[in-house]
Design a protein around this motif. Sequence first.
Motif, short mmCIF file in Angstrom:
data_model
loop_
_atom_site.label_atom_id
_atom_site.label_comp_id
_atom_site.label_asym_id
_atom_site.label_seq_id
_atom_site.Cartn_x
_atom_site.Cartn_y
_atom_site.Cartn_z
N HIS A 86 0.77 -1.27 -0.03
CA HIS A 86 0.12 -0.02 -0.14
C HIS A 86 0.90 1.20 -0.06
O HIS A 86 0.42 2.39 0.55
N HIS A 87 1.88 1.18 -0.56
CA HIS A 87 2.86 2.44 -0.80
C HIS A 87 2.65 2.62 -2.39
O HIS A 87 2.67 1.94 -3.26
N ARG A 88 2.92 4.01 -2.58
CA ARG A 88 2.91 4.64 -3.91
C ARG A 88 4.22 4.29 -4.88
O ARG A 88 5.25 4.56 -4.21
N VAL A 89 4.00 3.66 -5.75
CA VAL A 89 5.29 3.46 -6.85
C VAL A 89 4.89 4.33 -7.90
O VAL A 89 3.86 4.45 -8.57
N MET A 90 6.08 4.73 -8.47
CA MET A 90 6.35 5.60 -9.86
C MET A 90 7.27 5.07 -10.60
O MET A 90 8.46 4.77 -10.18
N ARG A 91 7.24 5.15 -12.04
CA ARG A 91 8.33 5.02 -12.81
C ARG A 91 8.85 6.34 -13.13
O ARG A 91 8.23 7.27 -13.38
N LEU A 92 10.22 6.30 -12.63
CA LEU A 92 10.78 7.81 -12.36
C LEU A 92 11.33 8.04 -13.74
O LEU A 92 11.36 9.31 -14.06
N VAL A 93 12.04 6.99 -14.42
CA VAL A 93 12.55 7.57 -15.94
C VAL A 93 11.80 7.32 -17.07
O VAL A 93 11.44 5.95 -16.82
N ARG A 94 10.86 7.70 -17.69
CA ARG A 94 9.78 7.45 -18.74
C ARG A 94 10.52 7.40 -20.13
O ARG A 94 9.61 7.75 -20.91
N ARG A 95 11.90 7.41 -20.16
CA ARG A 95 12.06 7.27 -21.55
C ARG A 95 12.22 5.89 -22.14
O ARG A 95 12.28 5.09 -21.36
N GLN A 96 12.19 5.73 -23.51
CA GLN A 96 12.07 4.50 -24.15
C GLN A 96 13.38 3.73 -23.79
O GLN A 96 14.49 4.57 -24.11
N GLY A 97 13.53 2.47 -23.70
CA GLY A 97 15.04 1.96 -23.77
C GLY A 97 15.36 1.36 -22.36
O GLY A 97 14.58 1.32 -21.45
N ILE A 98 16.54 0.87 -22.18
CA ILE A 98 16.93 0.36 -20.86
C ILE A 98 17.46 1.56 -20.05
O ILE A 98 18.10 2.45 -20.48
N ASN A 99 16.99 1.80 -19.03
CA ASN A 99 17.57 2.68 -18.05
C ASN A 99 17.88 2.27 -16.54
O ASN A 99 17.07 1.21 -16.02
N LEU A 100 19.11 2.58 -15.98
CA LEU A 100 19.38 1.89 -14.89
C LEU A 100 20.03 3.20 -13.94
O LEU A 100 20.81 4.02 -14.28
N SER A 101 19.57 2.88 -12.70
CA SER A 101 20.18 3.71 -11.68
C SER A 101 21.48 3.29 -11.20
O SER A 101 21.84 2.36 -11.64
N PHE A 102 22.37 4.23 -10.37
CA PHE A 102 23.69 3.78 -10.05
C PHE A 102 23.82 2.93 -8.95
O PHE A 102 22.79 2.49 -8.23
N TYR A 103 24.93 2.08 -8.83
CA TYR A 103 25.18 1.25 -7.61
C TYR A 103 24.86 1.82 -6.36
O TYR A 103 25.21 3.12 -6.35
N PHE A 104 24.59 0.93 -5.50
CA PHE A 104 24.14 1.62 -3.90
C PHE A 104 24.95 2.78 -3.41
O PHE A 104 24.20 3.73 -2.74
N HIS A 105 26.26 2.64 -3.60
CA HIS A 105 26.97 3.74 -2.77
C HIS A 105 27.55 4.83 -3.54
O HIS A 105 28.25 5.57 -3.21
#
Length: 424
Positions: A40-59
């Motif tokens: 019951h938490h709100r989730v959103m697609r943060l990056v909405r460009r077509q293609g593969i999108n990857l955020s950075f390594y955790f640190h």
Amino acid sequence: MKKHLLFFFALLQVAILPAQPLLETGGKEMPDEWVDNVTHHRVMRLVRRQGINLSFYFHNNPFVGNEMVFYGSNERQKESYTGELKNKAQEIYNLNVKDKQLYVVNLENLKVRRLTQESGKIQGEIVHAKSGKVYYQCQDSVFSVAVKTGKKELIFVFPADFKASITTINADASLLGGAYATEEEKEISKRYPEKSQYFNRIYEARLPRTLFTIDIKTRQLQKIFTDSAWLNHVQFSPTDPNLLMFCHEGPWHKVDRIWTINVKTKATPKLIHKRSMDMEIAGHEWFSKNGNYIWYDLQLPRGQTFFVSGTDLKTGKEIKYQLQRNEWSVHYTSAVDDKTFAGDGGDPGSVAKAPDGQYIYLFKPQGDHFEAERLVNMKHHNYKLEPNVHYSPDGKWIIFRANFEGFEGIYAVEIEKRRTNDSQ
């Protein structure tokens, strides 16, 4: 009267917000926003460009003000992510996708801009928030690019006898840091490209590695420390420009992993946590945002009892917070004030062998343990792609990457629950 009007206006804004549907997360393409029907938490697609999108390594910090730097490719790979199928997210992260580039997304309006235009493969997740620059490497050359203007600058070219990789930048943006691997080690990686093939081979080879810095102003390379060990996971302190953390890579139950060194004095490296029992492991270390602690995953012993532990860099005192098996995460991170933590969970094949651990988690220290809250149900995510959680700059969202729609994307989950009139 004015205060009452402002309060009424705030309520009105909440009331007229469009309700997000209550949905199971993943297993199909999702709308841009939804409420997870398990958490019951709100989730959103943060990056909405077509293609593969990857955020950075955790640190690796990805933020400059209200913008986030990320990697993207023009490929859009939809797969079932079952069995031993190699996933495209691993390929792009391991530099096997030719058109992988750096992008930036504005966290307020979600507009995306492309930062790099390189024809060769690029690597490096190095963002310095105060200077507003991103540092990356293309083959033997190191560049910076300004997030606001896109201005590109050549910083350094590695000499033929020292082909190394940058991985970190220090607190005052004066030094880049990284590790140099021998050609013999690179040959092992080339011949045995899968982690299950190269990991033990490199550890057992005991080949020398060298920590180094590059002075951004003078363009001078300086060798800091060499050891016949697999020196890896190199990170500068976020507050002390001379303090560099690194690890002795290898099977965690065989190494005292976490070390620091002063790059100015080059004094003998300092061990941060020493194992005290057979099969104990500690790793996936990171600095607290204020630079006072180094935090890490601690298991006493491996796969049995789980903690997030931290070492106070001034006193050497260790604190640890216990988690349940299902709450263990591949990676953890901490909020700015260290009052909450987040984790990305793990599947039954991970070290914890958790039967029900596939969630994005929020953790609150309570005495000697964590109180856990599930934020996102990750049952449809394949953990070959590590989610790698980050707190948003305002501390209100947890940002992560996932493939639960059948392709790799970047998402955010709101930490605070919202009352909605959701429907299936």
